[in-house]
Design an enzyme around this catalytic site. Structure first.
Site, PDB file in Angstrom:
ATOM      1  N   ASP A 188      19.497  26.679  19.426  1.00  0.00           N
ATOM      2  CA  ASP A 188      20.001  27.203  20.684  1.00  0.00           C
ATOM      3  C   ASP A 188      18.919  27.055  21.727  1.00  0.00           C
ATOM      4  O   ASP A 188      17.736  27.249  21.434  1.00  0.00           O
ATOM      5  CB  ASP A 188      20.337  28.689  20.530  1.00  0.00           C
ATOM      6  CG  ASP A 188      21.737  28.870  19.993  1.00  0.00           C
ATOM      7  OD1 ASP A 188      22.600  28.052  20.356  1.00  0.00           O
ATOM      8  OD2 ASP A 188      21.941  29.808  19.214  1.00  0.00           O
ATOM      9  N   PHE A 225      25.448  41.786  42.160  1.00  0.00           N
ATOM     10  CA  PHE A 225      26.106  40.504  41.870  1.00  0.00           C
ATOM     11  C   PHE A 225      27.475  40.760  41.268  1.00  0.00           C
ATOM     12  O   PHE A 225      27.632  41.617  40.416  1.00  0.00           O
ATOM     13  CB  PHE A 225      25.232  39.738  40.866  1.00  0.00           C
ATOM     14  CG  PHE A 225      25.844  38.459  40.410  1.00  0.00           C
ATOM     15  CD1 PHE A 225      25.604  37.291  41.131  1.00  0.00           C
ATOM     16  CD2 PHE A 225      26.640  38.412  39.279  1.00  0.00           C
ATOM     17  CE1 PHE A 225      26.161  36.106  40.702  1.00  0.00           C
ATOM     18  CE2 PHE A 225      27.197  37.225  38.856  1.00  0.00           C
ATOM     19  CZ  PHE A 225      26.960  36.057  39.579  1.00  0.00           C
ATOM     20  N   THR A 226      28.471  40.062  41.765  1.00  0.00           N
ATOM     21  CA  THR A 226      29.769  40.122  41.082  1.00  0.00           C
ATOM     22  C   THR A 226      30.238  38.706  40.815  1.00  0.00           C
ATOM     23  O   THR A 226      29.759  37.761  41.456  1.00  0.00           O
ATOM     24  CB  THR A 226      30.841  40.826  41.947  1.00  0.00           C
ATOM     25  OG1 THR A 226      31.103  39.977  43.084  1.00  0.00           O
ATOM     26  CG2 THR A 226      30.404  42.192  42.406  1.00  0.00           C
ATOM     27  N   ALA A 227      31.131  38.645  39.909  1.00  0.00           N
ATOM     28  CA  ALA A 227      31.632  37.320  39.533  1.00  0.00           C
ATOM     29  C   ALA A 227      32.395  36.698  40.696  1.00  0.00           C
ATOM     30  O   ALA A 227      32.475  35.472  40.809  1.00  0.00           O
ATOM     31  CB  ALA A 227      32.518  37.412  38.309  1.00  0.00           C
ATOM     32  N   ARG A 260      29.493  36.016  43.566  1.00  0.00           N
ATOM     33  CA  ARG A 260      28.415  35.226  43.007  1.00  0.00           C
ATOM     34  C   ARG A 260      27.178  35.264  43.893  1.00  0.00           C
ATOM     35  O   ARG A 260      26.482  34.282  44.081  1.00  0.00           O
ATOM     36  CB  ARG A 260      28.857  33.775  42.762  1.00  0.00           C
ATOM     37  CG  ARG A 260      29.976  33.702  41.725  1.00  0.00           C
ATOM     38  CD  ARG A 260      30.572  32.335  41.638  1.00  0.00           C
ATOM     39  NE  ARG A 260      29.636  31.384  41.048  1.00  0.00           N
ATOM     40  CZ  ARG A 260      29.705  30.075  41.267  1.00  0.00           C
ATOM     41  NH1 ARG A 260      30.617  29.577  42.056  1.00  0.00           N
ATOM     42  NH2 ARG A 260      28.843  29.264  40.698  1.00  0.00           N
ATOM     43  N   MET A 261      26.966  36.450  44.508  1.00  0.00           N
ATOM     44  CA  MET A 261      25.781  36.648  45.340  1.00  0.00           C
ATOM     45  C   MET A 261      25.284  38.064  45.094  1.00  0.00           C
ATOM     46  O   MET A 261      26.014  38.934  44.655  1.00  0.00           O
ATOM     47  CB  MET A 261      26.135  36.539  46.828  1.00  0.00           C
ATOM     48  CG  MET A 261      26.506  35.145  47.281  1.00  0.00           C
ATOM     49  SD  MET A 261      26.749  35.072  49.042  1.00  0.00           S
ATOM     50  CE  MET A 261      28.059  36.231  49.299  1.00  0.00           C
ATOM     51  N   SER A 262      24.007  38.264  45.407  1.00  0.00           N
ATOM     52  CA  SER A 262      23.508  39.637  45.434  1.00  0.00           C
ATOM     53  C   SER A 262      22.514  39.732  46.583  1.00  0.00           C
ATOM     54  O   SER A 262      22.094  38.714  47.129  1.00  0.00           O
ATOM     55  CB  SER A 262      22.830  39.986  44.110  1.00  0.00           C
ATOM     56  OG  SER A 262      21.703  39.163  43.915  1.00  0.00           O
ATOM     57  N   ASP A 280      28.709  32.425  15.569  1.00  0.00           N
ATOM     58  CA  ASP A 280      27.891  31.466  14.839  1.00  0.00           C
ATOM     59  C   ASP A 280      28.243  31.420  13.355  1.00  0.00           C
ATOM     60  O   ASP A 280      27.844  30.495  12.655  1.00  0.00           O
ATOM     61  CB  ASP A 280      26.406  31.832  14.959  1.00  0.00           C
ATOM     62  CG  ASP A 280      25.870  31.541  16.343  1.00  0.00           C
ATOM     63  OD1 ASP A 280      26.424  30.656  17.004  1.00  0.00           O
ATOM     64  OD2 ASP A 280      24.914  32.208  16.755  1.00  0.00           O
TER      65      ASP A 280
END
Lengths: 694, 634
Positions: free
Chosen positions: A305, A375-377, A380-382, A526
């Site tokens: 990974d 930040f929120t989806a 997409r800023m903070s 996994d």
């Protein structure tokens, strides 16, 4: 299992000595056919002593050293087992019964820990021992897992996600958790650990079986070679007119057999296997079987990974690129403001960069009207909003994905500078993550967030490549980013935008081509891939499903451990190969000791003289008796002398196959031919000096 | 060392190596079923053979059914041969009216020829009729060579395969080998031999009057034809000892005296001596026959069973220096080429060249050592240099030794000199070549797969040493492969050592009465006999009269084991490997080429053979050498 567990070495040693006698039982001896032959030979010579006229110093010594050859081999095995046994005993102590607070319809009921059934819930609070293996369904807690991992720092376990598993026997240090039982008593992780430590040595691995066949066949051949000698010799005695001059008594023939058959490797074979598993354990990796350890040495492809293994867990800000006409300080200041309330590692790294590179001190936001924007989806800023004190916003600072900030600026009627977005594309191409910073309608510039490749990892991969192991990086990043990081880290291949099924598909594809795959994983996702991989290392912090699917568990949960696992696997095979070569090469010198001793007088022209074959006595050993004894004693002592090597393993260096072969052939092959000449001669001098042999 | 000897050696090895790629390439084409220049003529015949025999050329066999086919083929051949040998008196083509062979001679010879050993415990021209020589012996010189080659082809083909359970079709491989390769090459090779004067005729043996009739002594026989003997005291020629107990020497040669032998109690040791009478000899019978065609197949396909008793030392089998060179070249050409063919079939030429070089190095080494030892002065023979006993004047020491080491390195077994007469260490080198398993190019097919066992053992040990499960040509080796590989090496070794011990333990009238010499040399004769039987060589050390029930039966059985144990082992291994997946080599895989691997392989070959046979060799040639330098004989 850990460095924390202290061993009482003198006790281990004492136990091994006792065990080596116990292992003389035919039930144990028959398991190792090469040593079984020595064992039979010891019995035969012992019986032979009591035949009329055979009880003499020479025969007694031969008998004595043959028994010691058996004992030394048993001792090697007992030594190797000892450490594992001590581990298992430590773990058993932890398996003591505790009481558990079972939840029945929301009420707590006190029960015995071994009465808990799968699926039942129990509560565990600070200071209590976790009663059974399970998955946290509610709460978060710090847990002291030092009993299993040896790591004294407590770890955090919480419901949901990949760190939800708790292990029975560990201690909760803070908070309260509700756990659903996943394994009943007798089948718990601890039980499995004890089983692994004790049980792994029981079944032979495929390579061990194959090597054993070669060793047993050689043994059979040498028995034939030695037992045809009396008729061969008697024929020559007759021709020479010297009846009975060739030493073909039972002790001499058995000595020759024991010297020729590969006792060195035969005696150390099981010790090597156990020690390999033990070495893994000392690195805090538990293997379910010796087969898994062996497979690790054969691994062709490592699936790794990206996050946490190849790169440090998170992206970090490395550079501020101001928009044209904007001062660097202004950008840095705005970026820092936008990140002050951002507790994500990325956010913190921006603040740190601003502080370290541009001397901007980290500041508390003194402004009482400043409100952080998370930040929120969607956005997409903070960033941070500064109010004027009347509930109106006077300044808004934002950082975020290029597209979002651009739209946000456009909404406010701002201007878009092409240069900024060219930079954004450039950073993307380089595998970085660009964040654009805006102060109101003004775009100030770009923050360059980068995945930081772990120090030294590139060199590790280069070593692996030399060993013939291909590395494949798995990442959720897009193709471009993945390619850039892959190039930087020096992996051979990568899978971008990987879904859990991609791992499984890749493993299957490589296995189709006959390759052996190793991977390390922790999440429930996994589990199928871990089960499919030839070497699946599950992290101890991982989910229960992952821990059960893999054939190894890394108690440290350190993803780079996979590389060490591969090395230990290789070391295990190398040690076997090296000692086999050494053992067989040794035979050359033993022939030069024993054959002239047996045949030296044949065709002698005068009584007491020596015949032509005495010229083979190139070591000038003193007498036939001293020569045979020296060879037998060397053969016994070399087992003891090599116990440390068997337990420690042959030194491993990541080099090409031909180079390793050349090196080891020189040390163990050529060395194996030469070394015994020296020691047999020394033993001969010693025997003569002490009058143990004429 | 004369310059013309050097030129001959260089020419011999040079031509052998130069012919390797073209011949090997042709063989590979034949066995892959690809078109060759012979196809227009022979392909229709191939199709007719399949139609007549009902064989489907594309039908695939598993390794086990392939083995059964090989064994069945040899067993049918054995039965036919045995029948012919035991009834030749009543069969046609017997102008000499030779009687039937004894059952035990027939048993041993039938296995000997069907197993490509071609060991002969009889005298060719006085025991076998033309019919037996042609239909029992020569036919099998073709068939046994071709079936050995077929097995190698199956082995190579299977190694190239992946995830397939079958190894090919024996009948197809056999037919193709015979039709396109074995028969045409033999015919081609016979032409220069006929031109050089090797007989090729069906006429009976010729009788010639002697220019100088002479009188000789022959053993007296009674009315029933039994030999007459008399019992006298045993006398042994020994070096005369001086007052100091050391042998007396004159001009560096020990003085020999006849010493009547007595046992420990002083009673004279008695022995049976034949009674000899004079006989006048006026005519000579000259055995002839279709020798040239016999000769070429005998040399080319590692058969070695001669038309005449003395094999290629006979002037009719090997009349000129050119035929000597031509026949020696015939020994090496196909065995060398088969290595190249193996490389092409498994798709790894580098590996094949590595094996080729290892074989060549060990082969050349055995020749150089033998040549050196044979040119040392021999104190017993009045320091005679060169030692010409048992050698032909027209052939000389170098060509004799080169032939001796060639025909033993390669599982050929023909001789042009008597190995029994070599000096002890020189005679040990052919024996050594035989005992290490006859794989320095080795026999047709079998040399290569015997080498394969050693390669696998090397790969196994070396593979572990580099820290990986051993892999060979991309296939992982498991316990099954290890088992069969050691079987392939150890069984022939064991069946060389054990019967030798048995022969020595039996009453002297059975085991030792056949010996031509006493002392360590006699031991070497027995070891050589079973060594070459176990490795299917067929060369004789001479000296040992093996045409006795014990030696015929024992050697027949040993030959059988020595032939089929390696074949089943090789097929079992590749049968398993063919069903496995092939892994592409990486930096971590052990390269099966290059000097590291080559040296390791050489080491393994020498160590395995030395550990097995060093004690025995000590009691044979090595002690004999010590005795010879001290001028002791038996």
């Amino acid at each position: 299992m850990s460095t924390k567990v202290e061993f009482n070495y003198s006790k281990l040693f004492k136990q091994a000595v006792i065990d080596s006698f116990k292992k003389l039982h035919p039930r144990d001896e028959i398991k190792n056919l090469v040593m079984f032959v020595v064992w039979l030979g010891s019995i035969w010579t012992t019986v032979f002593l009591f035949l009329p006229g055979q009880f003499n110093l020479f025969n007694v010594q031969i008998c004595f050293w043959l028994w010691f050859t058996c004992l030394f081999a048993n001792f090697a095995e007992a030594m190797a087992e000892g450490r594992g046994k001590a581990h298992a005993d430590e773990l058993r102590k932890m398996r003591t019964k505790t009481s558990a607070r079972k939840l029945v319809n929301g009420r707590e009921v006190q029960v015995n820990s071994n009465e808990l059934k799968i699926g039942e819930l129990f509560v565990c609070q600070a200071g209590e021992i976790v009663a059974a293996d399970g998955e946290i369904v509610e709460g978060i807690a710090t847990v002291d897992e030092s009993a299993i991992t040896g790591e004294s720092a407590p770890v955090i376990r919480e419901s949901g996600g990949d760190r939800s598993a708790v292990t029975g026997g560990t201690r909760v240090l803070s908070d309260r958790i509700v756990v659903r039982v996943t394994a009943e008593a007798g089948n718990s992780f601890l039980d499995r650990m004890i089983e692994m430590i004790e049980g792994a040595r029981r079944q032979k691995t495929p390579n061990e079986i194959a090597l054993n066949i070669v060793l047993v066949s050689l043994t059979a051949l040498f028995i034939v070679v030695v037992f045809v000698l009396p008729p061969y010799a008697h024929y020559n005695e007759n021709a020479a007119g010297q009846k009975g001059v060739v030493l073909t008594s039972i002790p001499v023939l058995l000595s020759l057999i024991v010297c020729l058959i590969p006792t060195t490797i035969g005696g150390l074979l099981s010790a090597i296997g156990i020690a390999g598993i033990d070495r893994l354990m000392r690195r805090n990796v538990l293997a379910t079987s010796g087969r898994a350890v062996e497979a690790a040495g054969d691994v062709d492809v490592l699936l790794l990974d990206k996050t946490g293994t190849i790169t440090l867990g998170n992206r970090q800000a490395t550079e501020f690129v101001p928009a044209p006409g904007v001062k660097l300080e202004e950008l840095a200041d705005a970026a820092q403001l936008a990140s002050l309330a951002d507790e994500t590692p990325e956010g913190r790294s921006i603040a740190v960069l601003a502080k370290e590179k541009y001397g901007l001190r980290g500041r508390e936001v003194a402004d009482p009207h400043a409100t952080p924007v998370a930040f929120t989806a969607q956005t997409r800023m903070s960033g941070m909003d500064f109010g004027d004190g009347n509930g109106k916003v006077k300044r808004r600072v934002r950082k975020g994905a290029a597209e979002s900030v651009r739209n946000w600026v456009l909404e406010q009627g701002g201007r878009i500078d092409k240069a900024v977005f060219e930079k954004v594309d450039e950073i993307s191409k380089l595998g970085g993550t660009p964040l654009v910073v805006a102060d109101g309608p003004r775009i100030l510039g770009t923050i360059y967030l980068k995945d930081i490749v772990k120090g030294g990892i590139k060199e590790r991969f280069a070593q692996l490549r030399k060993m013939g192991v291909k590395t494949v990086m798995i990442t959720g990043d897009n193709q471009l980013t993945a390619a850039a990081i892959a190039a930087e880290a020096g992996v051979d291949d990568f899978i971008a935008q990987a879904k859990p099924e991609d791992k499984l598909a890749r493993i299957r594809k490589e296995q189709e081509g006959g390759k052996l795959i190793a991977m390390i994983g922790d999440g429930t996702n996994d589990a199928p891939a871990l089960a499919q991989a030839d070497v699946g290392v599950a992290m101890n912090t991982g989910t229960q499903a992952a821990r059960e699917a893999g054939n190894m568990v890394d108690l440290d949960s350190n993803p780079t451990k996979l590389i060490e696992v591969v090395e230990i696997g290789k070391q295990l095979l190398m040690t076997r190969g090296a000692l086999t070569t050494f053992s067989i090469a040794n035979d050359v010198s033993k022939y030069f000791a024993i054959l002239p001793a047996m045949f030296g007088v044949l065709y002698a022209t005068s009584a007491g003289g020596r015949g032509p074959l005495d010229k083979l006595n190139i070591m000038y050993l003193h007498s036939p008796q001293s020569a045979i004894l020296s060879a037998v004693i060397f053969n016994a002592l070399i087992i003891v002398a090599l116990i440390p090597l068997a337990l420690r393993g042959v030194k491993y260096q990541p080099l090409g196959a031909a180079v390793i072969l050349r090196k080891n052939m020189l040390i163990y092959g050529v060395g194996g031919i030469l070394v015994p000449f020296l020691f047999i001669k020394l033993l001969d001098l010693l025997l003569v000096a002490t009058h143990l042999a004429p | 060392m004369k310059w013309n000897e050097i030129v001959q050696i260089v020419l011999f090895f040079g031509l052998g190596i130069a012919l390797t790629p073209p011949v090997g390439r042709f063989m590979a084409r034949v066995f892959k079923g690809e078109k060759t220049f012979l196809h227009p003529v022979l392909h229709p015949i191939e199709k007719i053979i399949y139609r007549l025999s009902g064989v489907d050329p594309d039908e695939e066999m598993t390794w086990l059914s392939y083995f059964w086919a090989v064994l069945l083929f040899a067993t049918v051949g054995f039965a036919a041969d045995m029948a012919i040998f035991m009834t030749q008196q009543w069969l046609p083509l017997n102008p000499q009216k030779l009687p039937n062979c004894s059952w035990h001679l027939a048993f041993m010879q039938a296995w000997s020829f069907t197993c490509n050993a071609d060991w002969q415990s009889y005298t060719g021209e006085t025991v076998m009729s033309y019919f037996s020589q042609i239909f029992a012996i020569m036919v099998h010189q073709f068939l046994s060579g071709a079936s050995g080659l077929a097995v190698l082809v199956a082995v190579a083909r299977a190694l190239k395969r992946a995830s397939i359970k079958t190894v090919g079709n024996f009948w197809t491989d056999l037919t193709r080998g015979l039709l396109y390769f074995v028969i045409p090459l033999s015919a081609l090779w016979a032409i220069p031999l006929m031109w050089q004067g090797v007989p090729q005729t069906w006429k009976p043996y010729q009788t010639a009057s002697l220019m100088e009739p002479y009188t000789t002594q022959v053993q007296k026989t009674d009315d029933k034809g039994n030999n007459v003997t008399t019992n006298i005291q045993l006398v042994v020629s020994s070096p005369k000892l001086g007052a100091d107990g050391k042998p007396e020497m004159t001009n560096g040669v020990a003085v020999m005296v006849d010493v009547p032998q007595v046992d420990a109690k002083g009673v004279p040791i008695m022995t049976n001596m034949p009674v000899m009478v004079d006989a006048k000899v006026e005519t000579q019978s000259i055995p002839v026959g279709p020798v040239a065609s016999f000769e070429s197949i005998k040399q080319l396909f590692t058969n070695g069973g001669g038309w005449y008793n003395v094999n290629s030392a006979h002037p009719f089998e090997n009349p000129t220096p050119f035929t000597n060179f031509w026949e020696m070249l015939a020994i090496i050409v196909v065995p060398m080429a088969q290595v190249y063919m193996f490389g092409l079939l498994v798709g790894n030429k580098k590996h094949a060249w590595c094996l080729f070089n290892v074989m060549l190095a060990l082969y050349a080494l055995s020749f150089v050592v033998a040549w050196y030892c044979e040119t040392r002065p021999n104190p017993v023979m009045a320091g005679a240099v060169p030692n010409m006993e048992g050698k032909e004047q027209r052939i000389g020491v170098m060509n004799s030794v080169l032939w001796a080491t060639s025909c033993t390195a390669i599982d050929n077994g023909s001789v042009n000199s008597m190995h029994d007469s070599y000096q002890p260490l020189a005679g040990m080198m052919p024996l050594w070549n035989i005992l290490i398993g006859e794989m320095l190019f080795g026999g047709i097919g079998c040399g290569m797969y015997c080498m394969l066992f050693h390669v696998l053992i090397t790969v196994f040990i070396a593979g572990l040493m580099i820290g990986r499960t051993p892999e060979y040509l991309g296939k992982k080796l498991d316990a099954w492969c290890a088992t069969w590989a050691v079987c392939g090496v150890l069984i022939p070794n064991a069946v060389a050592l054990l019967p030798t011990a048995i022969a020595l333990m039996l009453p002297a009238t059975i085991g030792l009465s056949s010996l031509g010499n006493q002392g360590p040399h006699g031991f070497t004769e027995i070891l050589y006999c079973f060594g070459e039987a176990a490795n299917n060589n067929g060369s004789a050390f001479a000296g040992l009269n093996a045409n006795t029930p014990f030696y015929n039966i024992a050697a027949g059985i040993v030959i059988w084991i020595g032939r089929f144990a390696p074949i089943i082992s090789a097929l079992a291994i590749v049968g398993r490997l063919a069903s496995k997946k092939t892994v592409e080599p990486s930096a971590g895989t052990l390269p099966t080429h290059g000097w590291t691997f080559g040296l390791t392989l050489t080491g393994v070959i020498i160590i395995v053979a030395a550990l097995t046979f060093f004690p025995a060799l000590c009691l044979g040639p090595i002690v004999e050498h010590g005795l010879m330098t001290a001028a002791r004989t038996f």
